[in-house]
Design a protein around this motif. Sequence first.
Motif, PDB file in Angstrom:
ATOM      1  N   SER A 162      -3.122   1.023  11.832  1.00  8.88           N
ATOM      2  CA  SER A 162      -1.842   1.739  11.797  1.00  8.88           C
ATOM      3  C   SER A 162      -2.019   3.132  12.376  1.00  8.88           C
ATOM      4  CB  SER A 162      -1.303   1.839  10.361  1.00  8.88           C
ATOM      5  OG  SER A 162      -2.056   2.763   9.602  1.00  8.88           O
ATOM      6  N   ASN A 163      -0.926   3.673  12.885  1.00  8.01           N
ATOM      7  CA  ASN A 163      -0.973   5.011  13.481  1.00  8.01           C
ATOM      8  C   ASN A 163      -1.332   6.070  12.448  1.00  8.01           C
ATOM      9  OD1 ASN A 163      -0.260   4.017  16.019  1.00  8.01           O
ATOM     10  ND2 ASN A 163       1.937   4.244  15.626  1.00  8.01           N
ATOM     11  N   GLN A 164      -0.795   5.919  11.242  1.00 11.12           N
ATOM     12  CA  GLN A 164      -1.072   6.894  10.194  1.00 11.12           C
ATOM     13  C   GLN A 164      -2.562   6.906   9.835  1.00 11.12           C
ATOM     14  OE1 GLN A 164       1.267   6.388   6.668  1.00 11.12           O
ATOM     15  NE2 GLN A 164       0.269   8.026   5.541  1.00 11.12           N
ATOM     16  N   LEU A 167     -17.150   8.740   7.828  1.00 16.12           N
ATOM     17  CA  LEU A 167     -16.284   7.703   7.276  1.00 16.12           C
ATOM     18  C   LEU A 167     -15.265   7.210   8.291  1.00 16.12           C
ATOM     19  CD1 LEU A 167     -15.486   9.177   3.727  1.00 16.12           C
ATOM     20  CD2 LEU A 167     -17.342   7.640   4.398  1.00 16.12           C
ATOM     21  N   CYS A 168     -15.213   7.870   9.435  1.00 19.39           N
ATOM     22  CA  CYS A 168     -14.280   7.503  10.504  1.00 19.39           C
ATOM     23  C   CYS A 168     -12.826   7.605  10.064  1.00 19.39           C
ATOM     24  CB  CYS A 168     -14.552   6.087  11.010  1.00 19.39           C
ATOM     25  SG  CYS A 168     -16.252   5.776  11.486  1.00 19.39           S
ATOM     26  N   ARG A 169     -12.511   8.526   9.164  1.00 12.90           N
ATOM     27  CA  ARG A 169     -11.139   8.657   8.696  1.00 12.90           C
ATOM     28  C   ARG A 169     -10.933  10.019   8.039  1.00 12.90           C
ATOM     29  NH1 ARG A 169      -9.438   5.783   3.163  1.00 12.90           N
ATOM     30  NH2 ARG A 169      -7.990   7.534   3.337  1.00 12.90           N
ATOM     31  N   SER A 170      -9.680  10.345   7.793  1.00 13.61           N
ATOM     32  CA  SER A 170      -9.323  11.546   7.048  1.00 13.61           C
ATOM     33  C   SER A 170      -9.040  11.161   5.607  1.00 13.61           C
ATOM     34  CB  SER A 170      -8.080  12.219   7.652  1.00 13.61           C
ATOM     35  OG  SER A 170      -8.324  12.614   8.988  1.00 13.61           O
ATOM     36  N   ILE A 171      -9.386  12.057   4.688  1.00 18.20           N
ATOM     37  CA  ILE A 171      -9.072  11.849   3.279  1.00 18.20           C
ATOM     38  C   ILE A 171      -8.356  13.092   2.755  1.00 18.20           C
ATOM     39  CG2 ILE A 171     -11.024  10.298   2.906  1.00 18.20           C
ATOM     40  CD1 ILE A 171     -12.452  12.615   1.517  1.00 18.20           C
ATOM     41  N   HIS A 172      -7.616  12.931   1.668  1.00 20.10           N
ATOM     42  CA  HIS A 172      -6.916  14.075   1.088  1.00 20.10           C
ATOM     43  C   HIS A 172      -7.458  14.369  -0.299  1.00 20.10           C
ATOM     44  CE1 HIS A 172      -4.527  10.532  -0.196  1.00 20.10           C
ATOM     45  NE2 HIS A 172      -4.351  11.209  -1.327  1.00 20.10           N
ATOM     46  N   LEU A 173      -7.327  15.638  -0.685  1.00 22.02           N
ATOM     47  CA  LEU A 173      -7.786  16.103  -1.983  1.00 22.02           C
ATOM     48  C   LEU A 173      -6.623  16.768  -2.703  1.00 22.02           C
ATOM     49  CD1 LEU A 173     -10.239  16.625   0.254  1.00 22.02           C
ATOM     50  CD2 LEU A 173     -11.446  17.413  -1.745  1.00 22.02           C
ATOM     51  N   GLY A 174      -6.544  16.555  -4.003  1.00 20.04           N
ATOM     52  CA  GLY A 174      -5.496  17.160  -4.808  1.00 20.04           C
ATOM     53  C   GLY A 174      -6.085  18.087  -5.857  1.00 20.04           C
ATOM     54  N   TYR A 175      -5.251  19.009  -6.354  1.00 17.30           N
ATOM     55  CA  TYR A 175      -5.692  19.967  -7.364  1.00 17.30           C
ATOM     56  C   TYR A 175      -6.037  19.255  -8.668  1.00 17.30           C
ATOM     57  CZ  TYR A 175      -5.319  23.514 -11.020  1.00 17.30           C
ATOM     58  OH  TYR A 175      -5.562  24.307 -12.115  1.00 17.30           O
ATOM     59  N   VAL A 176      -7.156  19.694  -9.289  1.00 18.10           N
ATOM     60  CA  VAL A 176      -7.610  19.106 -10.548  1.00 18.10           C
ATOM     61  C   VAL A 176      -7.527  20.117 -11.684  1.00 18.10           C
ATOM     62  CG1 VAL A 176      -9.537  18.012 -11.765  1.00 18.10           C
ATOM     63  CG2 VAL A 176      -9.137  17.500  -9.337  1.00 18.10           C
ATOM     64  N   GLU A 177      -8.165  21.289 -11.496  1.00 19.74           N
ATOM     65  CA  GLU A 177      -8.227  22.278 -12.567  1.00 19.74           C
ATOM     66  C   GLU A 177      -8.702  23.615 -12.013  1.00 19.74           C
ATOM     67  OE1 GLU A 177     -11.178  21.243 -15.445  1.00 19.74           O
ATOM     68  OE2 GLU A 177     -12.658  20.669 -13.926  1.00 19.74           O
ATOM     69  N   LYS A 209      -2.165  -3.089  -2.179  1.00 18.08           N
ATOM     70  CA  LYS A 209      -1.114  -3.610  -3.051  1.00 18.08           C
ATOM     71  C   LYS A 209      -0.584  -2.515  -3.969  1.00 18.08           C
ATOM     72  CE  LYS A 209      -2.931  -8.350  -3.144  1.00 18.08           C
ATOM     73  NZ  LYS A 209      -3.486  -9.430  -4.012  1.00 18.08           N
ATOM     74  N   ASP A 210      -1.462  -1.600  -4.358  1.00 20.38           N
ATOM     75  CA  ASP A 210      -1.062  -0.493  -5.233  1.00 20.38           C
ATOM     76  C   ASP A 210      -0.702   0.764  -4.455  1.00 20.38           C
ATOM     77  OD1 ASP A 210      -1.608  -2.052  -7.573  1.00 20.38           O
ATOM     78  OD2 ASP A 210      -3.747  -1.662  -7.267  1.00 20.38           O
ATOM     79  N   ASN A 211      -1.266   0.903  -3.251  1.00 16.99           N
ATOM     80  CA  ASN A 211      -0.965   2.050  -2.396  1.00 16.99           C
ATOM     81  C   ASN A 211      -0.769   1.544  -0.965  1.00 16.99           C
ATOM     82  OD1 ASN A 211      -0.667   4.531  -1.185  1.00 16.99           O
ATOM     83  ND2 ASN A 211      -2.826   5.105  -1.342  1.00 16.99           N
ATOM     84  N   PRO A 212       0.466   1.202  -0.602  1.00 17.65           N
ATOM     85  CA  PRO A 212       0.730   0.584   0.710  1.00 17.65           C
ATOM     86  C   PRO A 212       0.266   1.417   1.905  1.00 17.65           C
ATOM     87  CG  PRO A 212       2.646   0.385  -0.726  1.00 17.65           C
ATOM     88  CD  PRO A 212       1.685   1.304  -1.430  1.00 17.65           C
ATOM     89  N   THR A 213       0.134   2.751   1.745  1.00 11.07           N
ATOM     90  CA  THR A 213      -0.290   3.571   2.885  1.00 11.07           C
ATOM     91  C   THR A 213      -1.728   3.251   3.306  1.00 11.07           C
ATOM     92  OG1 THR A 213      -0.999   5.343   1.376  1.00 11.07           O
ATOM     93  CG2 THR A 213       1.246   5.456   2.244  1.00 11.07           C
ATOM     94  N   ASN A 214      -2.500   2.578   2.431  1.00 11.99           N
ATOM     95  CA  ASN A 214      -3.877   2.221   2.781  1.00 11.99           C
ATOM     96  C   ASN A 214      -3.968   0.903   3.544  1.00 11.99           C
ATOM     97  OD1 ASN A 214      -5.052   4.501   1.684  1.00 11.99           O
ATOM     98  ND2 ASN A 214      -5.485   3.560  -0.291  1.00 11.99           N
TER      99      ASN A 214
END
Length: 514
Positions: free
Chosen positions: A246-248, A277-287, A310-315
Amino acid sequence: MTRRSCAIYATGIVCAHLLIVGIALVVAQVFQTMIHSRLKKEITLTEKSQVFESWKNPPPPVYMEYYFFNVTNPEVFLAGGKAALQQIGPYTYREYRPRENVTFLENGTKLYALNPKTFVFVPEKSAGNPEVDLIRTVNIPFVAIMSELNSYSFFLRTLVSMYVNSLGVDVFMTRTVHEVLWGFKDPLLTKVHSMKPEVDEYFGLMWKKNGTHEGEFVFHTGEENYLDYGKIDTWNGLREMSWWSSNQSNMINGTDGAVFHPLINRNELLYIFAADLCRSIHLGYVEDVEVKGIQAYRFAPPSDVLMNPKDNPTNAGFCVPAGDCLGTGVLKVSVCREGAPIVVSFPHFYQADPKYINAVEGLNPNKEEHETYLDLQPTTGVPIRACKRAQLNIILKRIQGFPKTKFINETIFPIMFVNETATIDDNSASQMRTLLLIVTLVSNFPLLIVGMGIILLLVLVVLFCRNRQKKTVKDDTAYIQVSDKPDEPSETPATQPMRNGSYIAMSPVEAQKC
């Protein structure tokens, strides 16, 4: 007007001015806006920027720890049972990663650079000697050849299997840690190399990766927009990849993890492009955390990064071919790494489907030891502490024509994992604390003005109350009769001499005659 009254009026005027000016500055956020504007201009990848040199030659030491999974019962696994794994390590290496061939492009708005990495063994931080310690692990070259031949005829696979048996090659091999990591001459690959010279006869998980770089990067300097500071424009000339479905998924997003834009807030997602890893990953705030006296925000990959489509269609775009998906917590990267069916995950299958954890014995995933995270100072965007953890796995399954795999249950088999860490050095931490103190003082200067105004207001109230009290006392005592004699009957002027001083605050005295 008395001196006291002048002091009261002067205090009132100064107090009013301080409160009006201070409150106006707080509401308008003049100083905070000024500081933010200065940070946006100063934190850029330009030669005049103070952060440029630390970007080229990062002062904090970076350590790479390698942990291996030693297979203690290979016969049981080959017979259809569970493999028992024993974690050994760490084997720690100091990582040097200077930026080289730095070239400014497009009027200083972009920057070309290479980032070669060199590794030096650190024995005092290691659990053993990598050149002596032996490990039993999967024979990755053999598995890669079997996987490559899986699409060929059964007859050809059978012939290759017979030849492999004659060489004494098995599904598992025993080698030193150094050989598995940095390379050895593999007998099977040597035979393939004689027929196909483009195939390297040496194999190692880090073969040809000591002193080399992960590709050519072009970064945004942040000169045009501070939010683009450090973001990757192209990697090896590409603005997007072509491996995924996919393009995304093929997008190259974010930075390389070394820098981030200033003025980070807790609600945003930060993106990192991981070339390995041949890809981009995102990080979110924890604490919120504190590192060496510096307040920081901790960001970590949320559970949806490697979640099942199935749980995260963007993957779904990371399933290659489309629809051929693995479960939660694992990512097949053999699409961009030719050879063996390599799968990456977090160590011990942290955040992965329990079926991968239970497929082997000896795994114990936990957040403290296996989570990847970044501690960022939010004002400057500087990483204060970083911990990148990733596990390398390989798919083992039955392949017809190779009797050695006849009873194998398909398993994503752990090979090793890395723990790449960096913490700000003491000198840089001291400079950071000084910088943040100055920023805090300047940003809160309007509050200081308001505070001074409130203090003067209290002083004004005290002065005013004391002045009123003294005035009241004076009015009450001005005409008090102080004679202690009882009142006498009034006398006529002829019989009673006139007395002077009967109604003042002193003893009555006789009037002096002239």
